[in-house]
Design a protein around this motif. Structure first.
Motif: not given
Length: 418
Positions: A361-372
Protein backbone atom coordinates in the motif's frame (compact mmCIF):
# COMPACT_ATOMS: atom_id res chain seq x y z
CA UNK A 1 -18.54 -4.47 1.99
CA UNK A 2 -20.07 -1.49 0.20
CA UNK A 3 -18.63 0.31 -2.84
CA UNK A 4 -20.02 3.74 -3.77
CA UNK A 5 -19.02 5.81 -6.79
CA UNK A 6 -18.03 9.37 -5.80
CA UNK A 7 -19.21 12.27 -7.92
CA UNK A 8 -20.62 14.78 -5.47
CA UNK A 9 -20.37 15.28 -1.67
CA UNK A 10 -23.80 13.61 -1.42
CA UNK A 11 -22.20 10.33 -2.45
CA UNK A 12 -20.55 10.16 0.97
CA UNK A 13 -23.95 9.18 2.48
CA UNK A 14 -23.07 5.48 3.06
CA UNK A 15 -19.80 6.46 4.74
CA UNK A 16 -21.54 9.04 6.92
CA UNK A 17 -23.98 6.37 8.05
CA UNK A 18 -21.04 4.11 8.94
CA UNK A 19 -19.29 6.71 11.11
CA UNK A 20 -22.39 8.21 12.76
CA UNK A 21 -21.75 6.56 16.12
CA UNK A 22 -17.99 7.18 16.18
CA UNK A 23 -16.55 9.56 18.73
CA UNK A 24 -13.39 10.00 16.66
CA UNK A 25 -13.25 10.01 12.85
CA UNK A 26 -9.71 9.90 11.44
CA UNK A 27 -9.30 10.83 7.77
CA UNK A 28 -5.94 10.09 6.22
CA UNK A 29 -4.00 10.78 3.03
CA UNK A 30 -1.48 8.81 1.01
CA UNK A 31 0.61 11.98 0.56
CA UNK A 32 0.87 15.38 2.22
CA UNK A 33 0.92 17.09 -1.17
CA UNK A 34 -2.09 16.00 -3.26
CA UNK A 35 -4.94 18.44 -3.91
CA UNK A 36 -7.54 15.73 -4.40
CA UNK A 37 -6.97 14.09 -1.00
CA UNK A 38 -7.29 17.42 0.80
CA UNK A 39 -10.37 18.34 -1.24
CA UNK A 40 -12.15 15.02 -0.67
CA UNK A 41 -11.26 15.15 3.03
CA UNK A 42 -12.62 18.69 3.23
CA UNK A 43 -15.92 17.67 1.61
CA UNK A 44 -16.36 14.81 4.06
CA UNK A 45 -15.37 16.97 7.03
CA UNK A 46 -17.83 19.73 6.09
CA UNK A 47 -20.65 17.23 6.12
CA UNK A 48 -19.56 15.77 9.44
CA UNK A 49 -19.43 19.24 10.99
CA UNK A 50 -22.72 20.44 9.53
CA UNK A 51 -24.76 17.24 9.87
CA UNK A 52 -23.28 15.37 12.83
CA UNK A 53 -22.15 18.14 15.17
CA UNK A 54 -18.42 17.45 15.30
CA UNK A 55 -16.72 19.60 17.96
CA UNK A 56 -13.21 19.98 16.57
CA UNK A 57 -10.77 19.12 13.79
CA UNK A 58 -7.29 18.08 15.00
CA UNK A 59 -4.45 17.91 12.48
CA UNK A 60 -0.90 16.63 12.19
CA UNK A 61 0.40 20.15 12.87
CA UNK A 62 2.01 22.23 15.62
CA UNK A 63 -0.18 23.37 18.53
CA UNK A 64 0.85 27.09 18.58
CA UNK A 65 0.39 27.59 14.82
CA UNK A 66 -2.92 25.70 14.80
CA UNK A 67 -4.07 27.67 17.85
CA UNK A 68 -3.86 30.87 15.79
CA UNK A 69 -6.00 29.21 13.12
CA UNK A 70 -8.41 28.04 15.84
CA UNK A 71 -8.80 31.57 17.18
CA UNK A 72 -9.57 32.77 13.66
CA UNK A 73 -12.13 30.11 12.75
CA UNK A 74 -14.06 30.37 16.05
CA UNK A 75 -13.99 34.18 16.05
CA UNK A 76 -12.10 34.38 19.36
CA UNK A 77 -10.98 37.82 20.63
CA UNK A 78 -7.73 38.76 18.92
CA UNK A 79 -8.13 36.07 16.27
CA UNK A 80 -7.34 36.99 12.67
CA UNK A 81 -10.50 37.93 10.75
CA UNK A 82 -9.04 36.21 7.68
CA UNK A 83 -7.97 32.56 8.21
CA UNK A 84 -5.33 32.94 5.51
CA UNK A 85 -3.50 35.38 7.78
CA UNK A 86 -3.48 32.75 10.52
CA UNK A 87 -2.28 30.06 8.09
CA UNK A 88 0.72 32.28 7.38
CA UNK A 89 2.04 31.40 10.85
CA UNK A 90 3.03 27.93 9.61
CA UNK A 91 6.72 28.66 9.17
CA UNK A 92 8.27 25.33 10.08
CA UNK A 93 9.25 23.25 7.05
CA UNK A 94 7.27 21.72 5.36
CA UNK A 95 4.95 24.72 5.39
CA UNK A 96 2.80 23.43 2.52
CA UNK A 97 1.20 20.71 4.66
CA UNK A 98 -1.21 23.24 6.18
CA UNK A 99 -0.42 26.59 4.55
CA UNK A 100 -2.14 25.75 1.29
CA UNK A 101 -5.15 26.93 -0.69
CA UNK A 102 -7.11 23.77 0.12
CA UNK A 103 -6.87 24.22 3.91
CA UNK A 104 -7.53 27.95 3.46
CA UNK A 105 -10.76 27.12 1.63
CA UNK A 106 -11.89 24.84 4.44
CA UNK A 107 -10.97 27.33 7.19
CA UNK A 108 -12.88 30.12 5.44
CA UNK A 109 -15.93 27.87 5.29
CA UNK A 110 -15.49 26.83 8.94
CA UNK A 111 -15.24 30.43 10.13
CA UNK A 112 -18.41 31.37 8.21
CA UNK A 113 -20.19 28.32 9.66
CA UNK A 114 -19.03 29.04 13.20
CA UNK A 115 -19.96 32.72 13.21
CA UNK A 116 -23.59 31.73 12.62
CA UNK A 117 -23.58 29.67 15.81
CA UNK A 118 -23.38 30.40 19.56
CA UNK A 119 -19.83 30.57 20.91
CA UNK A 120 -20.21 27.33 22.87
CA UNK A 121 -21.21 25.38 19.75
CA UNK A 122 -18.39 26.39 17.41
CA UNK A 123 -16.08 23.79 15.85
CA UNK A 124 -12.40 24.19 16.79
CA UNK A 125 -9.17 23.59 14.89
CA UNK A 126 -6.17 22.22 16.80
CA UNK A 127 -2.69 20.78 16.32
CA UNK A 128 -1.60 17.39 17.62
CA UNK A 129 2.12 17.39 16.89
CA UNK A 130 5.19 17.56 19.11
CA UNK A 131 7.75 19.66 17.24
CA UNK A 132 7.14 23.24 18.44
CA UNK A 133 9.43 23.29 21.51
CA UNK A 134 10.69 26.85 21.07
CA UNK A 135 7.36 28.41 20.14
CA UNK A 136 5.56 26.52 22.89
CA UNK A 137 8.11 27.74 25.45
CA UNK A 138 7.48 31.33 24.36
CA UNK A 139 3.71 30.84 24.60
CA UNK A 140 4.11 29.56 28.17
CA UNK A 141 6.20 32.62 29.07
CA UNK A 142 3.55 34.91 27.62
CA UNK A 143 0.77 33.20 29.55
CA UNK A 144 2.53 32.89 32.92
CA UNK A 145 3.81 36.45 32.70
CA UNK A 146 0.23 37.68 32.73
CA UNK A 147 -1.57 35.04 34.78
CA UNK A 148 0.92 33.60 37.28
CA UNK A 149 4.20 35.50 37.66
CA UNK A 150 5.10 33.27 40.63
CA UNK A 151 5.27 30.30 38.28
CA UNK A 152 7.77 32.02 35.99
CA UNK A 153 10.65 30.45 37.90
CA UNK A 154 9.70 26.99 36.63
CA UNK A 155 9.48 28.28 33.06
CA UNK A 156 12.81 30.08 33.36
CA UNK A 157 14.51 26.94 34.69
CA UNK A 158 13.24 24.94 31.71
CA UNK A 159 14.27 27.69 29.30
CA UNK A 160 17.76 27.93 30.76
CA UNK A 161 18.19 24.17 30.41
CA UNK A 162 17.44 24.31 26.67
CA UNK A 163 19.07 27.69 26.04
CA UNK A 164 22.62 26.42 25.28
CA UNK A 165 21.25 24.61 22.23
CA UNK A 166 19.47 27.65 20.78
CA UNK A 167 17.15 26.74 17.93
CA UNK A 168 19.02 23.48 17.25
CA UNK A 169 17.13 21.30 19.67
CA UNK A 170 18.50 18.18 17.99
CA UNK A 171 21.81 19.15 19.61
CA UNK A 172 20.06 18.78 22.95
CA UNK A 173 19.11 15.26 21.92
CA UNK A 174 22.73 14.43 21.18
CA UNK A 175 23.95 15.97 24.43
CA UNK A 176 21.26 14.18 26.46
CA UNK A 177 23.15 10.94 26.12
CA UNK A 178 24.99 12.33 29.12
CA UNK A 179 22.74 12.42 32.18
CA UNK A 180 23.89 15.90 33.22
CA UNK A 181 22.52 17.39 30.00
CA UNK A 182 18.93 16.22 30.44
CA UNK A 183 16.12 18.70 31.10
CA UNK A 184 13.54 16.20 32.35
CA UNK A 185 13.32 17.54 35.91
CA UNK A 186 12.85 21.15 34.78
CA UNK A 187 10.19 20.16 32.23
CA UNK A 188 8.25 18.13 34.81
CA UNK A 189 8.19 21.13 37.17
CA UNK A 190 6.94 23.38 34.36
CA UNK A 191 4.25 20.87 33.40
CA UNK A 192 3.00 20.62 36.99
CA UNK A 193 2.70 24.41 37.36
CA UNK A 194 0.79 24.94 34.11
CA UNK A 195 -1.44 21.87 34.60
CA UNK A 196 -2.69 23.31 37.89
CA UNK A 197 -4.30 26.25 36.03
CA UNK A 198 -6.50 24.05 33.85
CA UNK A 199 -8.62 22.88 36.76
CA UNK A 200 -10.19 26.29 37.22
CA UNK A 201 -9.33 28.36 34.14
CA UNK A 202 -10.52 28.71 30.56
CA UNK A 203 -9.15 28.19 27.04
CA UNK A 204 -6.00 30.27 27.59
CA UNK A 205 -5.00 28.05 30.51
CA UNK A 206 -5.74 24.92 28.49
CA UNK A 207 -3.55 26.20 25.65
CA UNK A 208 -0.72 26.88 28.11
CA UNK A 209 -1.06 23.37 29.53
CA UNK A 210 -0.97 21.89 26.04
CA UNK A 211 2.13 23.93 25.22
CA UNK A 212 3.76 22.53 28.36
CA UNK A 213 2.81 19.02 27.21
CA UNK A 214 4.45 19.82 23.86
CA UNK A 215 7.65 20.86 25.65
CA UNK A 216 7.59 17.62 27.63
CA UNK A 217 6.87 15.54 24.53
CA UNK A 218 9.56 17.32 22.50
CA UNK A 219 12.13 16.73 25.24
CA UNK A 220 11.41 13.00 25.06
CA UNK A 221 11.24 13.05 21.26
CA UNK A 222 14.65 14.62 20.67
CA UNK A 223 16.31 12.30 23.17
CA UNK A 224 14.74 9.32 21.40
CA UNK A 225 15.76 10.53 17.92
CA UNK A 226 19.44 10.26 18.82
CA UNK A 227 19.15 6.49 19.07
CA UNK A 228 17.15 6.05 15.83
CA UNK A 229 14.62 3.26 15.29
CA UNK A 230 10.95 3.33 16.27
CA UNK A 231 11.21 5.06 19.67
CA UNK A 232 10.95 8.62 18.37
CA UNK A 233 8.01 7.63 16.13
CA UNK A 234 6.23 6.15 19.14
CA UNK A 235 6.91 9.18 21.33
CA UNK A 236 5.39 11.40 18.65
CA UNK A 237 2.27 9.30 18.01
CA UNK A 238 1.63 8.70 21.72
CA UNK A 239 1.86 12.48 22.23
CA UNK A 240 -0.68 13.01 19.41
CA UNK A 241 -3.01 10.38 20.89
CA UNK A 242 -2.70 11.95 24.35
CA UNK A 243 -3.48 15.39 22.88
CA UNK A 244 -6.57 13.96 21.20
CA UNK A 245 -7.69 12.53 24.54
CA UNK A 246 -7.20 15.92 26.25
CA UNK A 247 -9.24 17.64 23.54
CA UNK A 248 -12.11 15.17 23.90
CA UNK A 249 -12.09 15.73 27.66
CA UNK A 250 -11.87 19.50 27.20
CA UNK A 251 -14.86 19.65 24.87
CA UNK A 252 -16.90 17.65 27.36
CA UNK A 253 -19.07 14.52 27.58
CA UNK A 254 -20.14 13.24 24.20
CA UNK A 255 -17.57 15.36 22.34
CA UNK A 256 -16.64 14.23 18.84
CA UNK A 257 -13.46 14.98 16.92
CA UNK A 258 -12.00 14.60 13.44
CA UNK A 259 -8.29 13.89 12.88
CA UNK A 260 -6.44 14.80 9.68
CA UNK A 261 -3.10 13.00 9.32
CA UNK A 262 -1.12 10.77 6.99
CA UNK A 263 -2.36 7.22 6.44
CA UNK A 264 0.70 5.95 8.32
CA UNK A 265 -0.61 7.67 11.45
CA UNK A 266 -4.35 7.00 11.21
CA UNK A 267 -4.40 3.48 9.74
CA UNK A 268 -4.09 0.87 12.52
CA UNK A 269 -0.39 -0.04 12.72
CA UNK A 270 -1.24 -3.60 13.78
CA UNK A 271 -2.49 -4.28 10.22
CA UNK A 272 0.93 -3.40 8.74
CA UNK A 273 4.58 -4.34 9.12
CA UNK A 274 4.94 -1.35 11.48
CA UNK A 275 3.83 -3.62 14.33
CA UNK A 276 6.70 -6.01 13.67
CA UNK A 277 9.09 -3.07 13.94
CA UNK A 278 7.68 -2.14 17.36
CA UNK A 279 5.77 0.92 16.16
CA UNK A 280 2.33 2.17 17.23
CA UNK A 281 0.23 5.00 15.80
CA UNK A 282 -2.74 7.17 16.72
CA UNK A 283 -5.22 4.97 14.86
CA UNK A 284 -4.19 1.90 16.84
CA UNK A 285 -4.02 3.82 20.13
CA UNK A 286 -7.47 5.35 19.64
CA UNK A 287 -9.02 1.95 18.94
CA UNK A 288 -7.35 0.54 22.06
CA UNK A 289 -8.38 3.45 24.29
CA UNK A 290 -11.90 4.20 23.05
CA UNK A 291 -12.97 0.88 21.55
CA UNK A 292 -13.26 -0.05 17.89
CA UNK A 293 -16.91 1.01 17.60
CA UNK A 294 -16.06 4.52 18.82
CA UNK A 295 -13.32 5.12 16.23
CA UNK A 296 -13.63 5.28 12.44
CA UNK A 297 -10.40 5.11 10.42
CA UNK A 298 -10.66 6.29 6.80
CA UNK A 299 -7.72 5.99 4.42
CA UNK A 300 -7.23 7.83 1.13
CA UNK A 301 -5.17 6.67 -1.82
CA UNK A 302 -4.72 6.75 -5.59
CA UNK A 303 -3.03 5.18 -8.59
CA UNK A 304 -1.00 8.00 -10.23
CA UNK A 305 -0.82 11.78 -10.62
CA UNK A 306 1.27 14.68 -9.38
CA UNK A 307 2.28 15.70 -5.87
CA UNK A 308 4.00 18.51 -3.96
CA UNK A 309 7.07 17.13 -2.19
CA UNK A 310 10.79 17.80 -1.75
CA UNK A 311 13.74 15.77 -3.04
CA UNK A 312 15.64 16.23 0.22
CA UNK A 313 14.74 17.16 3.80
CA UNK A 314 14.45 20.96 4.11
CA UNK A 315 14.76 21.66 0.38
CA UNK A 316 12.17 23.65 -1.63
CA UNK A 317 8.99 21.88 -2.63
CA UNK A 318 8.48 20.74 -6.21
CA UNK A 319 5.65 19.37 -8.31
CA UNK A 320 6.60 15.74 -8.93
CA UNK A 321 5.04 13.01 -11.03
CA UNK A 322 3.65 10.03 -9.14
CA UNK A 323 4.06 7.00 -11.43
CA UNK A 324 1.39 4.32 -11.79
CA UNK A 325 1.33 2.08 -8.72
CA UNK A 326 3.37 -1.07 -9.01
CA UNK A 327 1.74 -4.33 -9.99
CA UNK A 328 0.16 -6.33 -7.18
CA UNK A 329 -0.24 -3.32 -4.88
CA UNK A 330 -3.53 -2.20 -3.34
CA UNK A 331 -3.53 0.76 -5.71
CA UNK A 332 -2.93 -1.37 -8.82
CA UNK A 333 -5.81 -3.68 -7.94
CA UNK A 334 -8.20 -0.81 -7.17
CA UNK A 335 -7.23 0.90 -10.44
CA UNK A 336 -8.39 -2.22 -12.28
CA UNK A 337 -11.60 -2.65 -10.28
CA UNK A 338 -12.98 0.79 -9.42
CA UNK A 339 -14.17 3.92 -11.20
CA UNK A 340 -12.15 7.15 -11.11
CA UNK A 341 -13.41 7.97 -7.61
CA UNK A 342 -15.12 5.74 -5.09
CA UNK A 343 -15.51 4.99 -1.41
CA UNK A 344 -15.23 1.49 0.06
CA UNK A 345 -16.86 0.78 3.42
CA UNK A 346 -15.48 -2.42 4.90
CA UNK A 347 -17.41 -5.01 6.88
CA UNK A 348 -19.63 -8.02 6.34
CA UNK A 349 -18.90 -11.38 4.79
CA UNK A 350 -18.95 -10.31 1.13
CA UNK A 351 -15.61 -8.50 0.89
CA UNK A 352 -12.91 -10.01 -1.36
CA UNK A 353 -10.31 -12.09 0.46
CA UNK A 354 -7.45 -9.87 -0.70
CA UNK A 355 -8.81 -6.98 1.39
CA UNK A 356 -7.97 -9.01 4.50
CA UNK A 357 -4.78 -10.47 3.06
CA UNK A 358 -1.46 -8.62 2.83
CA UNK A 359 -0.75 -6.32 -0.14
CA UNK A 360 1.62 -3.40 -0.65
CA UNK A 361 0.00 0.00 0.00
CA UNK A 362 1.68 3.22 -1.18
CA UNK A 363 2.78 5.94 1.24
CA UNK A 364 4.48 9.16 0.07
CA UNK A 365 6.02 11.54 2.60
CA UNK A 366 7.13 15.16 2.32
CA UNK A 367 10.44 13.81 0.99
CA UNK A 368 9.92 11.82 -2.20
CA UNK A 369 11.89 10.29 -5.03
CA UNK A 370 9.61 8.79 -7.71
CA UNK A 371 12.49 6.58 -8.90
CA UNK A 372 12.58 4.93 -5.47
CA UNK A 373 9.14 3.39 -6.03
CA UNK A 374 10.88 0.29 -7.34
CA UNK A 375 11.94 -0.63 -3.80
CA UNK A 376 10.33 1.84 -1.39
CA UNK A 377 7.18 3.86 -0.61
CA UNK A 378 5.00 0.82 0.07
CA UNK A 379 3.73 -0.57 3.37
CA UNK A 380 2.55 -4.22 3.53
CA UNK A 381 -1.06 -3.84 4.65
CA UNK A 382 -4.24 -5.75 5.43
CA UNK A 383 -6.49 -3.02 4.06
CA UNK A 384 -9.80 -3.95 5.71
CA UNK A 385 -8.10 -4.32 9.11
CA UNK A 386 -6.09 -1.12 8.80
CA UNK A 387 -9.12 1.04 7.89
CA UNK A 388 -12.87 1.03 8.36
CA UNK A 389 -13.29 2.69 4.98
CA UNK A 390 -11.14 3.81 2.06
CA UNK A 391 -11.62 6.75 -0.31
CA UNK A 392 -10.22 6.11 -3.78
CA UNK A 393 -8.96 8.72 -6.25
CA UNK A 394 -7.44 7.08 -9.33
CA UNK A 395 -5.65 10.19 -10.67
CA UNK A 396 -4.59 12.97 -8.28
CA UNK A 397 -3.10 16.42 -8.81
CA UNK A 398 -0.64 18.49 -6.80
CA UNK A 399 -1.54 20.66 -3.82
CA UNK A 400 -1.50 24.49 -4.06
CA UNK A 401 0.86 25.91 -1.39
CA UNK A 402 0.39 29.46 -0.10
CA UNK A 403 3.39 31.78 -0.33
CA UNK A 404 5.41 31.16 2.83
CA UNK A 405 8.82 31.73 4.32
CA UNK A 406 10.34 28.80 6.19
CA UNK A 407 12.10 30.05 9.32
CA UNK A 408 12.42 26.87 11.37
CA UNK A 409 13.58 23.39 10.39
CA UNK A 410 13.38 20.02 12.02
CA UNK A 411 15.35 16.81 11.91
CA UNK A 412 14.02 14.27 9.44
CA UNK A 413 11.31 12.13 10.96
CA UNK A 414 11.35 8.34 11.19
CA UNK A 415 10.27 6.80 8.89
CA UNK A 416 11.40 9.42 6.38
CA UNK A 417 9.16 12.40 5.95
CA UNK A 418 5.86 11.10 7.31
Amino acid sequence: MLVQRLGTPGDFDPLLSRVRGARVVMIGEATHGSHDYYRLREQLTRRLVAEQGVDFVAVEGDWPACDRVHRSVVGAPGGAPDPRTALGCFTRWPTWMWANAEVDRFCRWLRAWNLQRPEGERTGFHGLDVYSLGESMQAIFDYLGEEDPAAMEAAQDAYRCFEPYGGRVEEYGAASRFVSARCEEEVVRLLARTRAHVLSDGPEAFAAWQNAEVVAGAERYYRAMVHGGPDSWNVRDIHMADTLDRLLDRYGPGARGIVWAHNTHIGDARATDMAGDGMVNIGQLARERWGRDAVALIGLGGYRGTVIAAPHWGSPAEVMTVPPAREGSVEHRLHELLPERAVLVFGGADQPAWFTGVADHRAIGVVYDPAAERWGNYVPTRLADRYDAFVWCDDSTALHPLPAVTTVGELETYPSGL
